[in-house]
Scaffold this motif. Structure first.
Motif, PDB file in Angstrom:
ATOM      1  N   ILE A 178       0.902  -1.245   0.041  1.00 21.44           N
ATOM      2  CA  ILE A 178      -0.038   0.210   0.054  1.00 21.44           C
ATOM      3  C   ILE A 178       0.763   1.316  -0.175  1.00 21.44           C
ATOM      4  O   ILE A 178       0.438   2.379  -0.391  1.00 21.44           O
ATOM      5  N   ASN A 179       2.002   1.114   0.317  1.00 14.96           N
ATOM      6  CA  ASN A 179       3.162   2.408   0.393  1.00 14.96           C
ATOM      7  C   ASN A 179       3.939   2.466  -0.816  1.00 14.96           C
ATOM      8  O   ASN A 179       4.582   3.569  -0.970  1.00 14.96           O
ATOM      9  N   PRO A 191      -4.037  -4.499  -0.575  1.00 13.21           N
ATOM     10  CA  PRO A 191      -4.553  -4.229   0.731  1.00 13.21           C
ATOM     11  C   PRO A 191      -6.108  -3.496   0.868  1.00 13.21           C
ATOM     12  O   PRO A 191      -6.725  -3.650   1.744  1.00 13.21           O
ATOM     13  N   ILE A 192      -6.097  -2.589  -0.099  1.00 12.89           N
ATOM     14  CA  ILE A 192      -7.592  -2.285  -0.052  1.00 12.89           C
ATOM     15  C   ILE A 192      -8.770  -3.099  -0.182  1.00 12.89           C
ATOM     16  O   ILE A 192      -9.719  -3.239   0.494  1.00 12.89           O
ATOM     17  N   ASP A 246     -12.849   6.523  -5.286  1.00 11.57           N
ATOM     18  CA  ASP A 246     -12.522   5.682  -6.522  1.00 11.57           C
ATOM     19  C   ASP A 246     -11.257   4.891  -6.290  1.00 11.57           C
ATOM     20  O   ASP A 246     -10.084   5.336  -6.076  1.00 11.57           O
ATOM     21  N   ILE A 247     -11.660   3.879  -6.126  1.00 10.18           N
ATOM     22  CA  ILE A 247     -10.560   2.756  -5.857  1.00 10.18           C
ATOM     23  C   ILE A 247      -9.372   2.805  -6.646  1.00 10.18           C
ATOM     24  O   ILE A 247      -8.338   2.640  -6.382  1.00 10.18           O
ATOM     25  N   PHE A 248      -9.869   2.789  -8.045  1.00 11.83           N
ATOM     26  CA  PHE A 248      -8.933   2.674  -9.195  1.00 11.83           C
ATOM     27  C   PHE A 248      -7.991   3.804  -9.344  1.00 11.83           C
ATOM     28  O   PHE A 248      -6.683   3.805  -9.611  1.00 11.83           O
ATOM     29  N   LEU A 249      -8.350   5.132  -8.783  1.00  5.64           N
ATOM     30  CA  LEU A 249      -7.756   6.271  -8.751  1.00  5.64           C
ATOM     31  C   LEU A 249      -7.041   6.576  -7.545  1.00  5.64           C
ATOM     32  O   LEU A 249      -6.484   7.595  -7.002  1.00  5.64           O
ATOM     33  N   PHE A 252      -9.197   6.822  -1.845  1.00  6.18           N
ATOM     34  CA  PHE A 252      -9.653   6.209  -0.765  1.00  6.18           C
ATOM     35  C   PHE A 252      -8.833   6.451   0.367  1.00  6.18           C
ATOM     36  O   PHE A 252      -7.607   6.862   0.320  1.00  6.18           O
ATOM     37  N   ASN A 253      -9.300   6.048   1.834  1.00  6.86           N
ATOM     38  CA  ASN A 253      -8.626   6.311   3.037  1.00  6.86           C
ATOM     39  C   ASN A 253      -9.227   5.195   3.917  1.00  6.86           C
ATOM     40  O   ASN A 253     -10.257   4.761   3.755  1.00  6.86           O
ATOM     41  N   TYR A 254      -8.700   5.075   5.250  1.00  2.00           N
ATOM     42  CA  TYR A 254      -8.871   4.095   6.171  1.00  2.00           C
ATOM     43  C   TYR A 254      -9.808   4.930   7.058  1.00  2.00           C
ATOM     44  O   TYR A 254     -10.129   3.998   8.258  1.00  2.00           O
ATOM     45  N   HIS A 255     -10.428   5.957   7.180  1.00  6.43           N
ATOM     46  CA  HIS A 255     -11.204   6.702   8.124  1.00  6.43           C
ATOM     47  C   HIS A 255     -12.667   6.559   7.346  1.00  6.43           C
ATOM     48  O   HIS A 255     -13.423   6.016   7.233  1.00  6.43           O
ATOM     49  N   TYR A 256     -12.878   8.322   7.099  1.00  6.29           N
ATOM     50  CA  TYR A 256     -14.238   8.528   6.788  1.00  6.29           C
ATOM     51  C   TYR A 256     -14.783   8.046   5.453  1.00  6.29           C
ATOM     52  O   TYR A 256     -15.972   7.311   5.427  1.00  6.29           O
ATOM     53  N   LEU A 257     -13.837   7.684   4.504  1.00  9.95           N
ATOM     54  CA  LEU A 257     -14.379   7.038   3.272  1.00  9.95           C
ATOM     55  C   LEU A 257     -14.639   5.706   3.133  1.00  9.95           C
ATOM     56  O   LEU A 257     -15.608   5.034   2.747  1.00  9.95           O
ATOM     57  N   LEU A 258     -13.691   4.966   4.208  1.00  9.82           N
ATOM     58  CA  LEU A 258     -13.846   3.332   4.500  1.00  9.82           C
ATOM     59  C   LEU A 258     -15.450   3.513   5.218  1.00  9.82           C
ATOM     60  O   LEU A 258     -16.441   2.584   4.648  1.00  9.82           O
TER      61      LEU A 258
END
Length: 381
Positions: A178-179, A191-192, A246-249, A252-258
Motif C-alpha cells: 500500500i506504500n 491491501p484495499i 474511487d479505488i482505481f484512482l 480512498f482512506n481508512y477513516h471517513y471514506l471507508l
C-alpha cells in the motif's frame, strides 16, 4: 442455518451483485464521463454510486469465502473461477478487436491487426489489463486479495510460533504494497481489496453468531444505514469534503471514506430487499449476477462498437438509455450461448457449476489435467 434462510441469503446477495455490476458498466460511458451532458447523473455517479459500486462486489466476495476448503482447493477454485475466465476473455476480446478493425477500417494492414496481438502480450509483460479491457482491472487484485485472506485464515490454524510468523509476514507484505504503489498486476490495490474482503468475512461470522444470520438483512435495524449514508453524504458535501471514492484512482482512506463506503454497502442491501419483492426485476438482477463476468468482459467492446455507430457525446437520453440496456442484454445473451457450447464453456465457467458432458468428462479425466484438480472440488468417478 435453515434452507429458507439460505435461499434468502443467496437471493439478496445475488440481487446486490447484479445491481452493482450494472452500475459498474454505467461509469464507462462517454456521456457519463463528460460533465456537461448529464451533470446531475454525472454527480450521482461520481459522488454517490462510486462510494459502494466496487466495494460491495468485494465485500460480497469476502462474505462468501468458504472456511472448510483447504488452501489448495480454495486456490484452485479461484484460479478456475477468476483467472481462467479472465484469460478466456482476453483471448476472445483480442479476436473481436481484430475483426472490428477489419470491418471498420478503410485500409486494413498487418500492423493494424498485430497491434491487438501486441496489446494482449503487453498484458503479461507489463501486468496491465487495460491494454485489452480496462473494465477487468480489479479481477487480479480481487484474486490476490482472496488468496491473502484465505492464507491468513489458514495461518490462524497453525501452531503458535509459525502462526505468528505467517501473520506478521502477511501484515508486512500488505503494508509494503500500500506504500509502494506497485502497478504490476495491480498489486498496490491488494491491501484495499483485502480490507473489504475482511469486512465481508467478519460480518458473515458476526451475523451468524450474534445477528440471527442472513435474517439481519431483512431486519428493521437496516434502516439505520441508508439514513446514516444520506446524512453523511450531505454533511461531507456541505463542508466540501470529497466523497468521490474511487479505488482505481486511489481516492480512498481508512477513516471517513471507508466508513461511508460501509454505510453505502449496507444501504444497497437495504434497497435490494425491496427489489427482491419485484418478481421480474429481481430475476433480471439475479441473472445479471450470474452473467457478471460476461457483462464486465464484453460491455466495453460493445461500447467501442457503439462509438463507431453513434455520437455518445451529445444529449440524447432516450438513445443512451436504449443503448445501455441493449449492451447489458447482449452481454447476457453471449453468456447464455457461451455456457451451452461444449468445451468452450470450460474456459469461461467454473467446473463446479457445470454438469459435464461425456466428452468434457473425458477431457477432465485426462491425467495431466486431472492431477491439477483437488479431490474436494470435483468427483469424476
Amino acid at each position: 442455518m435453515s434452507k429458507v434462510e439460505h435461499k434468502k441469503h443467496v437471493k439478496i446477495l445475488d440481487i446486490a451483485k447484479g445491481f452493482s455490476i450494472i452500475l459498474m458498466t454505467l461509469v464507462h460511458y462517454p456521456f457519463i464521463q463528460v460533465d456537461n451532458i448529464y451533470p446531475n447523473l454525472n454527480f450521482l455517479v461520481d459522488n454517490v454510486l462510486m462510494i459502494f459500486v466496487v466495494p460491495i462486489f468485494i465485500f460480497i466476495s469476502g462474505y462468501l469465502i468458504r472456511d472448510k476448503l483447504s488452501f489448495k482447493a480454495y486456490f484452485f477454485i479461484k484460479v478456475d473461477g477468476l483467472i481462467k475466465p479472465l484469460m478466456g476473455f482476453l483471448l476472445c476480446l483480442t479476436v473481436l478487436n481484430i475483426l472490428l478493425y477489419i470491418i471498420s477500417s478503410d485500409e486494413v494492414s498487418i500492423n493494424g491487426m498485430t497491434k491487438y496481438v501486441n496489446a494482449l502480450l503487453s498484458v503479461f509483460i507489463y501486468g496491465n489489463l487495460g491494454f485489452v479491457n480496462y473494465a477487468l482491472w480489479f479481477v487480479g487484485a480481487l484474486f490476490l486479495g482472496l488468496i491473502v485472506l484465505k492464507g491468513s485464515l489458514v495461518s490462524l490454524s497453525l501452531k503458535k510460533p509459525l502462526r505468528y510468523l505467517f501473520l506478521v509476514f502477511i501484515g508486512l507484505m500488505l503494508l509494503v504494497l500500500i506504500n509502494t504503489r506497485i502497478e504490476f498486476y495491480y498489486l498496490s490495490y491488494v491491501p484495499i481489496f483485502f480490507t473489504f474482503l475482511v469486512l465481508g468475512y467478519s460480518f458473515k461470522k458476526i451475523s451468524d453468531r450474534h445477528l440471527n444470520g442472513v435474517s439481519f438483512f431483512h431486519s428493521k435495524i437496516m434502516i439505520i444505514f441508508p439514513v446514516l449514508f444520506l446524512i453523511s453524504c450531505f454533511v461531507l458535501n456541505e463542508f466540501e469534503i470529497r466523497t468521490d471514492l474511487d479505488i482505481f484512482l486511489f481516492v480512498f482512506n481508512y477513516h471517513y471514506l471507508l466508513l461511508l463506503s460501509i454505510a453505502g454497502i449496507f444501504s444497497v442491501f437495504f434497497f435490494c430487499r425491496y427489489l427482491e419483492k419485484i418478481p421480474y426485476l429481481n430475476k433480471a438482477l439475479v441473472e445479471c449476477s450470474k452473467a457478471s463476468f460476461f457483462i464486465l468482459g464484453f460491455h466495453v467492446f460493445i461500447l467501442d462498437v457503439y462509438r463507431l455507430m453513434f455520437n455518445l457525446n451529445v444529449y440524447n437520453p432516450f438513445l443512451h438509455f436504449v443503448l445501455f440496456v441493449l449492451n447489458i442484454l447482449m452481454c447476457y445473451i453471449i453468456y447464455r450461448i457461451a455456457t451451452q457450447i461444449p468445451f468452450i464453456r470450460l474456459l469461461f465457467v467454473p467446473l463446479k457449476r457445470i454438469d459435464l458432458f461425456k466428452n468434457e468428462m473425458r477431457l477432465i479425466k485426462y491425467k495431466p489435467i486431472n492431477r491439477l484438480i483437488p479431490s474436494e472440488i470435483i468427483n469424476l468417478n
